[in-house]
Scaffold this motif. Sequence first.
Motif: not given
Length: 119
Positions: A32-43
């Motif tokens: 599967x493709x790698x999912x990654x993002x930054x934001x308030x939930x990640x923090x």
Amino acid sequence: MLRIFTMICALSALAACGGGRGYNPGGGYRSAPVLFATGPIQSACMSAGRKQASRSRCGCIQAVADRSLSPSEQRRGVQVFKDPHTLQEARQSDSASDNAFWSTWKAFGNTAETLCSAA
């Protein structure tokens, strides 16, 4: 002439097979493709102090949140990471907005669990 035409067809067919999509040079093919993002939930995920929290898993969870939660739902979700009891309160509430948040958060959690468990 027929030999050249056959070679061109074979090379064209081989080129159409895909190539780089899904190939990971360091470790073969990935499913599967790698999912990654930054934001308030990640923090919030990273700072919650949970044993299984990692940069890649929390980034994946943020990517799922970006797809399924509005910005205001994400802000409210940060509180869930800080104090999980707030989610229980929303689940048991008689408020329509709390019930809507509970349903949305539950669907988000199921999707994040499915997509991010390997991260």
